[in-house]
Structure formats: C-alpha cells, structure tokens
Design a protein around this motif. Structure first.
Motif, PDB file in Angstrom:
ATOM      1  N   LEU A   2     -19.155  18.093   7.276  1.00  0.00           N
ATOM      2  CA  LEU A   2     -17.974  18.440   6.483  1.00  0.00           C
ATOM      3  C   LEU A   2     -18.259  19.720   5.719  1.00  0.00           C
ATOM      4  O   LEU A   2     -19.299  19.834   5.060  1.00  0.00           O
ATOM      5  CB  LEU A   2     -17.631  17.314   5.506  1.00  0.00           C
ATOM      6  N   SER A  48      -8.803  13.769   3.209  1.00  0.00           N
ATOM      7  CA  SER A  48      -8.252  12.780   4.141  1.00  0.00           C
ATOM      8  C   SER A  48      -6.799  13.041   4.510  1.00  0.00           C
ATOM      9  O   SER A  48      -6.194  12.247   5.237  1.00  0.00           O
ATOM     10  CB  SER A  48      -8.402  11.367   3.562  1.00  0.00           C
ATOM     11  N   PHE A  60     -14.244  19.704   9.759  1.00  0.00           N
ATOM     12  CA  PHE A  60     -14.982  18.470  10.047  1.00  0.00           C
ATOM     13  C   PHE A  60     -15.498  18.555  11.473  1.00  0.00           C
ATOM     14  O   PHE A  60     -14.717  18.762  12.402  1.00  0.00           O
ATOM     15  CB  PHE A  60     -14.074  17.257   9.867  1.00  0.00           C
ATOM     16  N   ILE A  78     -12.910  10.232   9.939  1.00  0.00           N
ATOM     17  CA  ILE A  78     -13.087  10.196   8.484  1.00  0.00           C
ATOM     18  C   ILE A  78     -12.434   8.925   7.962  1.00  0.00           C
ATOM     19  O   ILE A  78     -11.236   8.701   8.156  1.00  0.00           O
ATOM     20  CB  ILE A  78     -12.492  11.429   7.793  1.00  0.00           C
ATOM     21  N   HIS A  80     -11.602   6.570   4.591  1.00  0.00           N
ATOM     22  CA  HIS A  80     -11.404   6.710   3.142  1.00  0.00           C
ATOM     23  C   HIS A  80     -11.304   5.324   2.511  1.00  0.00           C
ATOM     24  O   HIS A  80     -10.430   4.541   2.868  1.00  0.00           O
ATOM     25  CB  HIS A  80     -10.117   7.502   2.902  1.00  0.00           C
ATOM     26  N   PRO A 154     -15.759   5.139  11.427  1.00  0.00           N
ATOM     27  CA  PRO A 154     -15.745   6.573  11.104  1.00  0.00           C
ATOM     28  C   PRO A 154     -17.125   7.210  11.221  1.00  0.00           C
ATOM     29  O   PRO A 154     -18.153   6.521  11.168  1.00  0.00           O
ATOM     30  CB  PRO A 154     -15.271   6.584   9.643  1.00  0.00           C
ATOM     31  N   LEU A 156     -17.732   9.755   9.016  1.00  0.00           N
ATOM     32  CA  LEU A 156     -17.925  10.108   7.606  1.00  0.00           C
ATOM     33  C   LEU A 156     -17.109   9.165   6.739  1.00  0.00           C
ATOM     34  O   LEU A 156     -15.916   8.957   6.990  1.00  0.00           O
ATOM     35  CB  LEU A 156     -17.482  11.554   7.360  1.00  0.00           C
TER      36      LEU A 156
END
Length: 235
Positions: A2, A48, A60, A78, A80, A154, A156
C-alpha cells in the motif's frame, strides 16, 4: 503493498487530511496513532473507497485505487474492520461470518476450512455460532467483525480502533490475535488509540496530528521517544 502519496480529503469545505504520505510493506503491521479528530478513521475510509480523496493517490499492489468503488477495492484484497464493529445484529454469528465470504469465488470446502480457522482463533465464536450477533458483548462483536473480514481473504487488513469500548481482558486477547494473524502472513494497517499496545505489536508507526503526519519511524523507537511517551503513552 500500500502506498499513499500527498493525500488530501475534505468533508464539504473542511479539509481533514493534509498531504498525507505513508506506505505499508507486505508482511508488516503498521500502526497509525493520534488523538480523537486527527483524521485516522477518515484515512482508512478513504483507502477502502467509502470516502473519496480530493487529491493525491492511493496504490495497492502497484495499482491506483483511489477512484475505485469500495466493492472493487474489496475484490482487490483490502479488508476493513470498521470502528464500532457494525455486525449484522439480527443475524447469527455463523451468518455474519458467512457474509464475509459473499464476494469470494472459492469452493465451499475452502470457506468451511476458513470458518474452522476463525473458530480456532476465537473459540467463543464457535460456542456462540447460532447466537444473534446483536446479543453478544462488545468484545465478542469485535471478534465477529474481525472474523467476517478474515472470511473475505484479504491481502491487507485495515483495523479501526479494535480495542474501543472493550474490556481490558478482551483487548489483550484481540491484540494477541492480531499479532498471530501477522505471524501467519497477514499484512495489517492498525488505527488505535491504545498507543502503547499498538506500538508493542507493530513494526512501524505513523503519528497523525490534525490530519498531518507529524512523526514516523520504527515502533520500538517511538516507544522510547520522549514526546510520544508524554503525549500518547502517559509517562
């Protein structure tokens, strides 16, 4: 993994994020600390895709994502875990976890294996798998929110204040779990007001003050920085 460069974010005419640049490398835990109103949650919401940047860039895995809708960002990898948990209160723990896999293309066998992994991480969720998520304690709901993110597989994870409003014993359990996830290969960007706990489990840290990065470095160095100790660690 990222990379954020010169990011600016506004709410109407009020600028909340001022030229923020940061990066998270694969395999790291990077923590972002700061007082209430510093812009930490806004930054995660912008990464996000929930909030749109005014200018600057977010990439990303080498791909610019700052103009992507949030569902596309989820598909890219990603996950969250938002502040306040936001579980589906009228659905069971099991159903909440299944929702995390809603956009996955894997087989049912893979999804079942990941569910078992979550129950291994959080045994109490297995005990409460058929209980409505809205009837759980705050700490247990946080476990559900984290488990739901894991089910999306994900690359990340964005954690927003995972210790907020949770009993100290459960806080310690959640931080142990985050550390274990990292040891198993997960990359994590952690927003946390409990600066002492966050710095102890992370590799690097950024301090955000009024929407600007005021300090950055290795977490071990910031733990021993006099200014950080006085303002954020309380000693």
């Amino acid at each position: 993994m990222l990379k954020i460069e010169n990011l600016q974010v506004h709410y109407d005419k009020v600028q909340v994020i001022h030229d923020v640049s940061l990066e998270v490398n694969e395999g790291e835990i990077v923590t972002l600390i700061g007082s209430n109103g510093a812009g930490k949650t806004t930054l995660l919401r912008t990464i996000s895709g929930i909030k749109k940047a005014t200018s600057g860039s977010i990439s990303f895995m080498g791909e610019p994502v700052h103009r992507f809708p949030s569902h596309k960002i989820v598909d890219l990898g990603i996950g969250h875990v938002p502040e306040g948990r936001h579980v589906f209160s009228d659905m069971s723990v099991y159903e909440n976890l299944q929702m995390g896999a809603f956009r996955r293309k894997g087989s049912q066998a893979e999804i079942k294996n990941d569910l078992e992994h979550i129950f291994d991480l959080f045994p109490r969720l297995k005990e409460r798998s058929q209980q409505l998520a809205g009837t759980l304690s705050g700490g247990e709901q946080q476990m559900v929110a984290i488990g739901r993110a894991i089910m999306a597989k994900p690359k990340l994870y964005l954690f927003d204040e995972p210790s907020l409003g949770i009993a100290p014993l459960i806080v310690a359990e959640i931080f142990r779990m985050i550390k274990r996830m990292n040891e198993e290969g997960s990359t994590i960007l952690l927003v946390e007001q409990n600066a002492n706990a966050a710095l102890k489990i992370s590799d690097r840290a950024y301090i955000l003050e009024t929407g600007k990065v005021s300090l950055e470095g290795k977490s071990s160095d910031l733990l021993n920085d006099d200014r950080v100790r006085k303002i954020y660690l309380g000693f």
